[in-house]
Design a protein around this motif. Structure first.
Motif, short mmCIF file in Angstrom:
data_model
loop_
_atom_site.label_atom_id
_atom_site.label_comp_id
_atom_site.label_asym_id
_atom_site.label_seq_id
_atom_site.Cartn_x
_atom_site.Cartn_y
_atom_site.Cartn_z
N MET A 176 0.96 -1.32 0.10
CA MET A 176 -0.04 0.07 0.09
C MET A 176 0.93 1.17 0.09
N ASP A 177 2.11 1.12 0.49
CA ASP A 177 2.90 2.31 0.64
C ASP A 177 4.31 2.00 0.27
N THR A 178 4.66 1.53 -0.59
CA THR A 178 5.89 0.95 -0.99
C THR A 178 6.85 1.92 -1.00
N PRO A 179 8.08 1.79 -0.42
CA PRO A 179 9.03 2.75 -0.39
C PRO A 179 9.65 3.33 -1.59
N THR A 180 9.63 2.56 -2.71
CA THR A 180 10.04 3.00 -3.81
C THR A 180 8.86 2.93 -4.89
N GLN A 181 8.13 4.07 -5.00
CA GLN A 181 6.98 4.05 -5.45
C GLN A 181 7.07 4.08 -7.10
N ASN A 182 7.88 4.63 -7.62
CA ASN A 182 8.23 4.86 -9.35
C ASN A 182 9.91 4.43 -9.23
N PHE A 183 10.06 3.81 -10.45
CA PHE A 183 11.58 3.46 -10.78
C PHE A 183 11.72 3.96 -12.41
N ILE A 184 12.86 4.69 -12.37
CA ILE A 184 13.18 5.09 -13.63
C ILE A 184 14.39 4.19 -14.07
N GLY A 185 14.34 3.53 -15.41
CA GLY A 185 13.28 3.08 -16.05
C GLY A 185 13.63 2.23 -17.09
N ARG A 186 12.95 1.77 -17.95
CA ARG A 186 13.01 1.17 -19.18
C ARG A 186 13.26 1.71 -20.57
N TRP A 187 13.79 1.01 -21.64
CA TRP A 187 13.74 1.56 -22.82
C TRP A 187 13.46 0.84 -23.73
N ALA A 188 12.37 1.11 -24.71
CA ALA A 188 12.19 0.23 -25.79
C ALA A 188 13.21 0.01 -26.69
N THR A 189 13.43 -1.27 -27.21
CA THR A 189 14.27 -1.61 -28.14
C THR A 189 13.66 -1.58 -29.55
N ARG A 190 12.60 -1.57 -29.79
CA ARG A 190 11.97 -1.49 -30.92
C ARG A 190 10.54 -0.79 -31.01
N ASP A 191 9.83 -0.58 -31.72
CA ASP A 191 8.45 -0.30 -31.77
C ASP A 191 7.58 -1.21 -31.34
N THR A 192 6.82 -1.20 -30.47
CA THR A 192 5.76 -2.18 -29.91
C THR A 192 4.46 -1.43 -29.32
N GLN A 193 3.94 -2.38 -28.83
CA GLN A 193 2.29 -1.71 -28.18
C GLN A 193 2.46 -2.54 -26.98
N LEU A 194 1.93 -1.51 -26.05
CA LEU A 194 1.68 -2.01 -24.57
C LEU A 194 0.53 -1.41 -24.01
N ALA A 195 -0.43 -2.39 -23.66
CA ALA A 195 -1.99 -1.88 -23.31
C ALA A 195 -2.46 -0.83 -24.06
N GLY A 196 -2.36 -1.19 -25.24
CA GLY A 196 -3.06 -0.20 -26.17
C GLY A 196 -2.40 0.93 -26.67
N ARG A 197 -1.09 1.10 -26.18
CA ARG A 197 -0.42 2.22 -26.35
C ARG A 197 0.92 2.14 -27.32
N TYR A 198 1.10 2.73 -28.38
CA TYR A 198 1.93 2.66 -29.33
C TYR A 198 3.49 3.25 -28.93
N ILE A 199 4.34 2.29 -28.61
CA ILE A 199 5.50 2.54 -27.94
C ILE A 199 6.50 2.42 -29.00
N ARG A 200 7.35 3.48 -29.20
CA ARG A 200 8.31 3.87 -30.14
C ARG A 200 9.60 3.39 -29.64
N ALA A 201 10.36 2.77 -30.50
CA ALA A 201 12.01 2.56 -30.27
C ALA A 201 12.68 3.83 -29.60
N GLY A 202 13.05 3.51 -28.33
CA GLY A 202 13.72 4.53 -27.70
C GLY A 202 12.92 5.23 -26.59
N ASP A 203 11.71 5.01 -26.54
CA ASP A 203 10.81 5.54 -25.51
C ASP A 203 11.19 5.10 -24.16
#
Length: 420
Positions: A288-315
């Motif tokens: 419920m209150d995790t000490p690390t709430q967000n973590f940066i990050g990951r970078w897309a290696t190629r164009d893809t889709q995630l949960a209906g979102r178009y993710i570009r290479a390098g995003d």
């Protein structure tokens, strides 16, 4: 598997991105996550400092998928297509600027480096660790026990893991005090983060040189002697990573758990002893209150889709660990005000949270256990020695530190019967 690419989907940043560094986030991050989930679904367009675009991955399933597919969502930040827009004093540079740290390695190189860290952390004796954590906790309590009041974040929650880690590193007292200040500054991602990071690096370089000539039973000495044959630069960067991911998150884990136990009636009956509820409270906080709430990050290696979102290479993708843990589709915790028939939240012993991430880049196996030993000892010692511990101000007056990345109380003032 994610759905097939759909060229008709909107491209980021045209989908109304939200600034993470905003008053709305500082007031109520959980409310912001819920709003983003309603408006954008499990992957939302956001803006980081300097209005640099990123995707915030909010869904449990989606975070699990991203972290479990490093060949598609990788850690080498040099893939980022927005480097030409990054200011030279960008406060997030310590988190994303590629260096020799294990955090940015991939594939076989990552396994070599992470294996070395797991080995040296695994060599820490759990009984000795518990003893050192209790000793650090007792010393911290001794410093304010006679006053009848304390501020638990600065005087206690931050001190116990720092002292234990300093012992594991073989740091001197003067180095430890400076390192604490600089670690808080770096993780606060303010304008001084770059200079603080440089000082931390200098401390680790001096420590490594000292251990090369006088080795001991400490982490730097073990990394120097490890058969992975790590370079000095690799060891320095990995020591920084271990300290950064170990001290402040563990301090917040302690602080968030104490806050829960001091403000939630389900735990009030345990304050005379504490031991029956400490483990449950620690687990509930991770959900419920995790000490690390967000973590940066990951970078897309190629164009893809995630949960209906178009993710570009390098995003750039930011892992929304807190949002994923409270995803309504998977969250095992009863809503606020509702408890199970046994009077506890629905977490029980469920450890399927993503607080330590997932996949090959999750925290090395011994690290969460080390953090839990330190946190458990810190809370149990405090509650044993100060059984009438109580908040010194109303719970509604408590605030959280203004950080997008970490979750912890800004202060936790308490009162108790002074010890003579």
């Amino acid at each position: 598997m994610p759905p097939e690419l759909n060229p008709a989907l909107p491209l980021h940043p045209d989908a109304a991105p939200v600034r993470l560094h905003s008053p709305a986030f500082q007031r109520d991050p959980a409310g912001l996550y819920a709003m983003l989930r309603r408006v954008h679904g499990s992957v939302a367009p956001v803006l980081l400092d300097a209005d640099l675009p990123a995707w915030l991955v909010l869904g449990y399933r989606e975070v699990h998928y991203v972290t479990g597919n490093p060949e598609l969502f990788a850690r080498d930040s040099r893939r980022w297509h927005s480097w030409d827009r990054v200011p030279h004093d960008w406060p997030l540079l310590p988190f994303v600027a590629h260096n020799a740290s294990v955090l940015f390695t991939e594939g076989a190189e990552h396994r070599r480096r992470a294996g070395a860290i797991s080995d040296v952390l695994g060599a820490v004796d759990s009984f000795e660790l518990r003893f050192e954590a209790e000793r650090a906790a007792d010393a911290a309590v001794d410093s304010f026990a006679g006053a009848g009041r304390a501020e638990l974040m600065a005087d206690y929650a931050g001190q116990v893991p720092l002292r234990v880690l300093a012992g594991l590193f073989g740091l001197r007292d003067d180095e430890t005090a400076e390192l604490e200040r600089d670690t808080v500054t770096v993780l606060g991602d303010g304008p001084e983060a770059g200079m603080a990071y440089a000082r931390i690096r200098g401390t680790m370089e001096l420590l490594l040189e000292r251990r090369r000539h006088r080795p001991g039973a400490d982490l730097p000495s073990r990394l120097l002697a490890h058969p992975a044959r790590l370079t000095d630069e690799e060891i320095v960067q990995d020591l920084i990573a271990i300290m950064a991911t170990g001290q402040q998150p563990t301090a917040n884990w302690i602080g968030n758990t104490l806050r829960l136990m001091l403000t939630d009636d389900r735990f009030a009956v345990s304050l005379s002893g504490g031991r029956r509820s400490v483990g449950q409270a620690l687990t509930e906080v991770l959900w419920m209150d995790t000490p690390t709430q967000n973590f940066i990050g990951r970078w897309a290696t190629r164009d893809t889709q995630l949960a209906g979102r178009y993710i570009r290479a390098g995003d750039l993708l930011v892992l929304g660990l807190a949002a994923a843990n409270t995803d309504p589709q998977v969250c095992p915790v009863a809503p606020p005000g509702r408890v199970s028939a046994r009077g506890t939240a629905a977490t029980g012993g469920n450890q399927a949270h993503l607080s330590f991430s997932h996949g090959e880049h999750r925290c090395p196996a011994p690290a969460p256990e080390i953090a839990e030993v330190i946190a458990t000892a810190a809370i149990e010692v405090l509650l044993d020695r100060l059984p009438d511990l109580r908040l010194a101000r109303p719970v509604e007056d408590l605030s959280w530190r203004p950080s997008v990345w970490l979750r912890g109380p800004a202060a936790l003032p308490v009162e108790f019967t002074p010890l003579i």
